[in-house]
Design a protein around this motif. Structure first.
Motif, PDB file in Angstrom:
ATOM      1  N   ILE A  31     -10.833  10.633   2.250  1.00  0.00           N
ATOM      2  CA  ILE A  31     -11.580  10.234   1.055  1.00  0.00           C
ATOM      3  C   ILE A  31     -11.551   8.727   0.811  1.00  0.00           C
ATOM      4  CG2 ILE A  31     -11.580  10.371  -1.480  1.00  0.00           C
ATOM      5  CD1 ILE A  31     -10.566  13.240  -1.194  1.00  0.00           C
ATOM      6  N   LEU A  32     -10.390   8.117   0.959  1.00  0.00           N
ATOM      7  CA  LEU A  32     -10.202   6.733   0.510  1.00  0.00           C
ATOM      8  C   LEU A  32     -11.140   5.709   1.137  1.00  0.00           C
ATOM      9  CD1 LEU A  32      -6.386   6.590  -0.155  1.00  0.00           C
ATOM     10  CD2 LEU A  32      -8.224   6.101  -1.775  1.00  0.00           C
ATOM     11  N   PRO A  33     -11.352   5.701   2.453  1.00  0.00           N
ATOM     12  CA  PRO A  33     -12.282   4.688   2.979  1.00  0.00           C
ATOM     13  C   PRO A  33     -13.660   4.767   2.319  1.00  0.00           C
ATOM     14  CG  PRO A  33     -11.038   5.669   4.760  1.00  0.00           C
ATOM     15  CD  PRO A  33     -10.740   6.474   3.529  1.00  0.00           C
ATOM     16  N   THR A  40     -12.814   3.207   8.119  1.00  0.00           N
ATOM     17  CA  THR A  40     -11.445   3.694   8.307  1.00  0.00           C
ATOM     18  C   THR A  40     -10.565   2.587   8.878  1.00  0.00           C
ATOM     19  OG1 THR A  40     -12.241   5.948   8.621  1.00  0.00           O
ATOM     20  CG2 THR A  40     -10.040   5.467   9.441  1.00  0.00           C
ATOM     21  N   ALA A  41     -11.120   1.801   9.796  1.00  0.00           N
ATOM     22  CA  ALA A  41     -10.352   0.699  10.398  1.00  0.00           C
ATOM     23  C   ALA A  41      -9.952  -0.326   9.330  1.00  0.00           C
ATOM     24  CB  ALA A  41     -11.162   0.032  11.507  1.00  0.00           C
ATOM     25  N   THR A  42     -10.878  -0.662   8.433  1.00  0.00           N
ATOM     26  CA  THR A  42     -10.568  -1.617   7.370  1.00  0.00           C
ATOM     27  C   THR A  42      -9.504  -1.049   6.434  1.00  0.00           C
ATOM     28  OG1 THR A  42     -12.751  -2.623   7.474  1.00  0.00           O
ATOM     29  CG2 THR A  42     -11.533  -2.916   5.412  1.00  0.00           C
ATOM     30  N   ASN A  44      -7.214   1.094   7.210  1.00  0.00           N
ATOM     31  CA  ASN A  44      -5.945   1.021   7.938  1.00  0.00           C
ATOM     32  C   ASN A  44      -5.406  -0.407   7.965  1.00  0.00           C
ATOM     33  OD1 ASN A  44      -5.680   3.766   8.432  1.00  0.00           O
ATOM     34  ND2 ASN A  44      -6.913   3.653  10.291  1.00  0.00           N
ATOM     35  N   ASN A  45      -6.306  -1.388   8.023  1.00  0.00           N
ATOM     36  CA  ASN A  45      -5.873  -2.789   7.929  1.00  0.00           C
ATOM     37  C   ASN A  45      -5.256  -3.067   6.558  1.00  0.00           C
ATOM     38  OD1 ASN A  45      -6.722  -3.398  10.515  1.00  0.00           O
ATOM     39  ND2 ASN A  45      -8.693  -4.212   9.860  1.00  0.00           N
ATOM     40  N   TYR A  46      -5.847  -2.524   5.493  1.00  0.00           N
ATOM     41  CA  TYR A  46      -5.279  -2.672   4.149  1.00  0.00           C
ATOM     42  C   TYR A  46      -3.846  -2.132   4.123  1.00  0.00           C
ATOM     43  CZ  TYR A  46      -9.994  -3.393   2.064  1.00  0.00           C
ATOM     44  OH  TYR A  46     -11.235  -3.856   1.720  1.00  0.00           O
ATOM     45  N   ARG A  47      -3.647  -0.991   4.743  1.00  0.00           N
ATOM     46  CA  ARG A  47      -2.331  -0.342   4.758  1.00  0.00           C
ATOM     47  C   ARG A  47      -1.295  -1.175   5.510  1.00  0.00           C
ATOM     48  NH1 ARG A  47      -3.189   5.363   7.228  1.00  0.00           N
ATOM     49  NH2 ARG A  47      -0.964   5.481   6.781  1.00  0.00           N
ATOM     50  N   ALA A  48      -1.743  -2.001   6.442  1.00  0.00           N
ATOM     51  CA  ALA A  48      -0.835  -2.758   7.305  1.00  0.00           C
ATOM     52  C   ALA A  48      -0.545  -4.175   6.806  1.00  0.00           C
ATOM     53  CB  ALA A  48      -1.423  -2.823   8.716  1.00  0.00           C
ATOM     54  N   ILE A  49      -1.204  -4.623   5.747  1.00  0.00           N
ATOM     55  CA  ILE A  49      -1.016  -5.994   5.260  1.00  0.00           C
ATOM     56  C   ILE A  49       0.434  -6.198   4.826  1.00  0.00           C
ATOM     57  CG2 ILE A  49      -1.664  -7.690   3.504  1.00  0.00           C
ATOM     58  CD1 ILE A  49      -4.416  -6.339   3.396  1.00  0.00           C
ATOM     59  N   THR A  50       1.045  -7.260   5.359  1.00  0.00           N
ATOM     60  CA  THR A  50       2.429  -7.570   5.004  1.00  0.00           C
ATOM     61  C   THR A  50       2.473  -8.692   3.972  1.00  0.00           C
ATOM     62  OG1 THR A  50       2.731  -9.222   6.746  1.00  0.00           O
ATOM     63  CG2 THR A  50       3.237  -6.920   7.315  1.00  0.00           C
ATOM     64  N   VAL A  51       3.624  -8.868   3.371  1.00  0.00           N
ATOM     65  CA  VAL A  51       3.835  -9.905   2.359  1.00  0.00           C
ATOM     66  C   VAL A  51       3.520 -11.282   2.932  1.00  0.00           C
ATOM     67  CG1 VAL A  51       5.578 -11.007   0.904  1.00  0.00           C
ATOM     68  CG2 VAL A  51       5.541  -8.526   1.126  1.00  0.00           C
TER      69      VAL A  51
END
Length: 106
Positions: A31-33, A40-42, A44-51
Protein backbone atom coordinates in the motif's frame (compact mmCIF):
# COMPACT_ATOMS: atom_id res chain seq x y z
CA UNK A 1 21.31 16.17 16.59
CA UNK A 2 20.30 13.49 19.00
CA UNK A 3 19.12 10.04 17.96
CA UNK A 4 16.34 8.36 19.89
CA UNK A 5 17.88 4.91 19.81
CA UNK A 6 21.02 3.10 18.81
CA UNK A 7 19.64 3.18 15.28
CA UNK A 8 21.32 4.91 12.38
CA UNK A 9 18.11 5.33 10.37
CA UNK A 10 16.81 8.88 10.02
CA UNK A 11 13.21 7.65 10.14
CA UNK A 12 11.51 4.86 12.09
CA UNK A 13 9.74 3.35 9.05
CA UNK A 14 11.29 -0.10 9.43
CA UNK A 15 10.60 -0.10 13.17
CA UNK A 16 6.94 0.73 12.55
CA UNK A 17 6.66 -1.97 9.87
CA UNK A 18 8.32 -4.52 12.17
CA UNK A 19 5.72 -3.83 14.88
CA UNK A 20 2.91 -4.91 12.55
CA UNK A 21 1.66 -8.49 12.35
CA UNK A 22 3.11 -10.26 9.31
CA UNK A 23 -0.09 -9.95 7.24
CA UNK A 24 -0.38 -6.21 7.97
CA UNK A 25 3.35 -5.75 7.29
CA UNK A 26 3.01 -7.29 3.83
CA UNK A 27 -0.14 -5.28 3.20
CA UNK A 28 1.60 -2.06 4.24
CA UNK A 29 4.56 -2.77 1.94
CA UNK A 30 2.11 -3.02 -0.98
CA UNK A 31 0.00 0.00 0.00
CA UNK A 32 2.60 2.56 1.07
CA UNK A 33 4.39 3.27 -2.23
CA UNK A 34 1.05 3.97 -3.90
CA UNK A 35 -0.18 6.01 -0.92
CA UNK A 36 2.98 8.13 -1.08
CA UNK A 37 2.92 8.40 -4.87
CA UNK A 38 6.37 6.84 -5.30
CA UNK A 39 7.80 3.66 -6.75
CA UNK A 40 8.60 0.66 -4.58
CA UNK A 41 12.30 1.37 -5.14
CA UNK A 42 11.90 4.96 -3.89
CA UNK A 43 9.97 3.77 -0.84
CA UNK A 44 12.74 1.27 -0.10
CA UNK A 45 15.24 4.14 -0.44
CA UNK A 46 13.20 6.08 2.15
CA UNK A 47 13.46 3.10 4.50
CA UNK A 48 17.26 2.99 4.08
CA UNK A 49 18.05 6.69 4.72
CA UNK A 50 20.56 7.02 7.54
CA UNK A 51 21.17 9.91 9.92
CA UNK A 52 24.39 10.72 8.06
CA UNK A 53 22.68 10.91 4.64
CA UNK A 54 21.93 14.25 3.01
CA UNK A 55 18.94 12.61 1.33
CA UNK A 56 15.58 13.22 2.94
CA UNK A 57 11.90 12.36 2.53
CA UNK A 58 9.51 15.08 1.32
CA UNK A 59 7.56 16.57 4.22
CA UNK A 60 4.11 15.49 2.99
CA UNK A 61 5.33 11.90 2.66
CA UNK A 62 6.50 12.02 6.29
CA UNK A 63 3.09 13.39 7.33
CA UNK A 64 1.33 10.58 5.44
CA UNK A 65 3.59 7.95 7.01
CA UNK A 66 2.93 9.33 10.49
CA UNK A 67 -0.82 9.19 9.84
CA UNK A 68 -0.57 5.70 8.34
CA UNK A 69 1.21 4.40 11.46
CA UNK A 70 -1.01 6.45 13.85
CA UNK A 71 1.94 8.51 15.08
CA UNK A 72 1.90 12.06 16.40
CA UNK A 73 3.69 14.70 14.27
CA UNK A 74 7.44 14.34 14.65
CA UNK A 75 7.35 10.77 15.97
CA UNK A 76 8.51 9.16 12.73
CA UNK A 77 11.87 10.87 12.82
CA UNK A 78 14.64 9.13 14.69
CA UNK A 79 16.58 12.35 15.34
CA UNK A 80 15.95 15.58 17.18
CA UNK A 81 17.71 18.58 15.64
CA UNK A 82 19.40 21.05 17.97
CA UNK A 83 17.98 24.44 17.02
CA UNK A 84 17.61 27.31 19.44
CA UNK A 85 14.14 28.92 19.09
CA UNK A 86 14.01 32.48 17.76
CA UNK A 87 12.38 33.62 21.03
CA UNK A 88 15.52 32.51 22.91
CA UNK A 89 17.87 34.46 20.63
CA UNK A 90 19.05 37.99 21.45
CA UNK A 91 17.91 40.79 19.17
CA UNK A 92 20.72 41.51 16.74
CA UNK A 93 20.70 44.07 13.98
CA UNK A 94 23.83 42.45 12.56
CA UNK A 95 22.52 39.15 11.27
CA UNK A 96 25.83 37.35 11.57
CA UNK A 97 26.41 33.97 9.95
CA UNK A 98 22.95 32.40 9.99
CA UNK A 99 24.03 29.56 7.67
CA UNK A 100 26.78 28.51 10.08
CA UNK A 101 24.39 28.62 13.02
CA UNK A 102 22.18 26.03 11.32
CA UNK A 103 25.18 24.01 10.10
CA UNK A 104 24.37 24.91 6.49
CA UNK A 105 26.79 25.92 3.79
CA UNK A 106 26.43 29.35 2.20
Amino acid sequence: MHTRKMNNKKYRINEMLDRLPIKKNKQALKILPNELGVSTATFNNYRAITVEDVQDIPHMAVVKLEQFFSLEPGQLQNITPDVRPIADRPDDDNQGDIAAEFNLSK
